[in-house]
Design a protein around this motif. Sequence first.
Motif, PDB file in Angstrom:
ATOM      1  N   CYS A  64       0.840  -1.206   0.000  1.00 51.23           N
ATOM      2  CA  CYS A  64       0.000   0.000   0.000  1.00 51.23           C
ATOM      3  C   CYS A  64       0.874   1.255   0.000  1.00 51.23           C
ATOM      4  CB  CYS A  64      -0.934   0.026   1.208  1.00 51.23           C
ATOM      5  SG  CYS A  64      -2.302  -1.145   1.123  1.00 51.23           S
ATOM      6  N   CYS A  67       2.227   1.789  -3.578  1.00 49.19           N
ATOM      7  CA  CYS A  67       1.239   1.708  -4.648  1.00 49.19           C
ATOM      8  C   CYS A  67       0.966   3.083  -5.256  1.00 49.19           C
ATOM      9  CB  CYS A  67      -0.068   1.118  -4.114  1.00 49.19           C
ATOM     10  SG  CYS A  67      -1.313   0.881  -5.404  1.00 49.19           S
ATOM     11  N   ARG A  70      -2.206   4.811  -3.871  1.00 45.85           N
ATOM     12  CA  ARG A  70      -2.351   4.962  -2.417  1.00 45.85           C
ATOM     13  C   ARG A  70      -3.125   6.215  -2.020  1.00 45.85           C
ATOM     14  NH1 ARG A  70       2.887   5.946  -3.504  1.00 45.85           N
ATOM     15  NH2 ARG A  70       3.812   7.912  -2.812  1.00 45.85           N
ATOM     16  N   CYS A  73      -6.888   5.183  -3.081  1.00 43.72           N
ATOM     17  CA  CYS A  73      -7.442   3.984  -2.451  1.00 43.72           C
ATOM     18  C   CYS A  73      -7.085   3.941  -0.965  1.00 43.72           C
ATOM     19  CB  CYS A  73      -6.922   2.741  -3.171  1.00 43.72           C
ATOM     20  SG  CYS A  73      -7.317   1.190  -2.339  1.00 43.72           S
ATOM     21  N   GLY A  75      -6.316   1.359   0.714  1.00 40.96           N
ATOM     22  CA  GLY A  75      -6.606   0.064   1.334  1.00 40.96           C
ATOM     23  C   GLY A  75      -7.507   0.225   2.545  1.00 40.96           C
ATOM     24  N   CYS A  76      -7.958  -0.870   3.093  1.00 42.24           N
ATOM     25  CA  CYS A  76      -8.811  -0.832   4.285  1.00 42.24           C
ATOM     26  C   CYS A  76      -7.919  -0.891   5.522  1.00 42.24           C
ATOM     27  CB  CYS A  76      -9.787  -2.002   4.276  1.00 42.24           C
ATOM     28  SG  CYS A  76     -10.800  -2.069   5.769  1.00 42.24           S
ATOM     29  N   GLU A  96      -0.098  -3.097   4.919  1.00 39.52           N
ATOM     30  CA  GLU A  96      -0.816  -3.252   3.651  1.00 39.52           C
ATOM     31  C   GLU A  96      -2.138  -3.968   3.881  1.00 39.52           C
ATOM     32  OE1 GLU A  96       0.871  -7.161   1.478  1.00 39.52           O
ATOM     33  OE2 GLU A  96       2.319  -5.560   1.675  1.00 39.52           O
ATOM     34  N   ASP A  97      -3.102  -3.662   3.037  1.00 38.84           N
ATOM     35  CA  ASP A  97      -4.400  -4.325   3.089  1.00 38.84           C
ATOM     36  C   ASP A  97      -4.200  -5.755   2.587  1.00 38.84           C
ATOM     37  OD1 ASP A  97      -6.956  -5.363   2.602  1.00 38.84           O
ATOM     38  OD2 ASP A  97      -7.731  -3.480   1.817  1.00 38.84           O
ATOM     39  N   TRP A  99      -6.130  -8.104   1.790  1.00 44.32           N
ATOM     40  CA  TRP A  99      -7.068  -8.626   0.801  1.00 44.32           C
ATOM     41  C   TRP A  99      -6.890  -8.008  -0.576  1.00 44.32           C
ATOM     42  CZ3 TRP A  99     -12.538  -9.229   3.381  1.00 44.32           C
ATOM     43  CH2 TRP A  99     -12.466 -10.221   4.360  1.00 44.32           C
ATOM     44  N   CYS A 100      -6.042  -7.009  -0.692  1.00 39.74           N
ATOM     45  CA  CYS A 100      -5.852  -6.355  -1.983  1.00 39.74           C
ATOM     46  C   CYS A 100      -5.050  -7.262  -2.912  1.00 39.74           C
ATOM     47  CB  CYS A 100      -5.123  -5.027  -1.806  1.00 39.74           C
ATOM     48  SG  CYS A 100      -4.852  -4.178  -3.374  1.00 39.74           S
ATOM     49  N   TYR A 102      -4.161  -6.283  -6.023  1.00 39.57           N
ATOM     50  CA  TYR A 102      -3.386  -5.466  -6.963  1.00 39.57           C
ATOM     51  C   TYR A 102      -1.908  -5.467  -6.582  1.00 39.57           C
ATOM     52  CZ  TYR A 102      -1.761  -1.518  -9.673  1.00 39.57           C
ATOM     53  OH  TYR A 102      -1.073  -0.738 -10.552  1.00 39.57           O
ATOM     54  N   ARG A 109      -5.658  -3.696 -12.590  1.00 36.97           N
ATOM     55  CA  ARG A 109      -6.499  -3.440 -11.412  1.00 36.97           C
ATOM     56  C   ARG A 109      -7.370  -4.622 -11.091  1.00 36.97           C
ATOM     57  NH1 ARG A 109      -8.566   2.632 -12.607  1.00 36.97           N
ATOM     58  NH2 ARG A 109      -6.607   3.343 -13.323  1.00 36.97           N
TER      59      ARG A 109
END
Length: 109
Positions: A64, A67, A70, A73, A75-76, A96-97, A99-100, A102, A109
């Motif tokens: 993240c 990226c 960033r 997005c 990330g969560c 970093e998220d 579940w991502c 990418y 994407r």
Amino acid sequence: MAEGERGCIAGIRYCRIDPKGEVTPCPYLPLGLGNIRETSFAEIWRGSEIFAALRSGEALKGKCGICEYRFACGGCRARAYGLTEESSQAGDYLAEDPWCLYEPGSGVR
């Protein structure tokens, strides 16, 4: 997207205040930042180091943090915290998220 807008808005344009007055970045991110019964909301919102880190795309870690999306997005942050809490990283909300899917720089994407 307008400045200050991105996928995860926890601590950027959104937070939670629970019935006891505790402020957290979002309902799924259990980081207590202060209590509005003891400290003004404005002071918590503007003065929290955690809010400042959430607002900075530069503070993000892992993929993240490198990226190219960033700032759009982010990330969560709750997912990053929750899934690192179970590992040796002990709840890193800037990780970093996990579940991502990418991969930064791939253009896919």
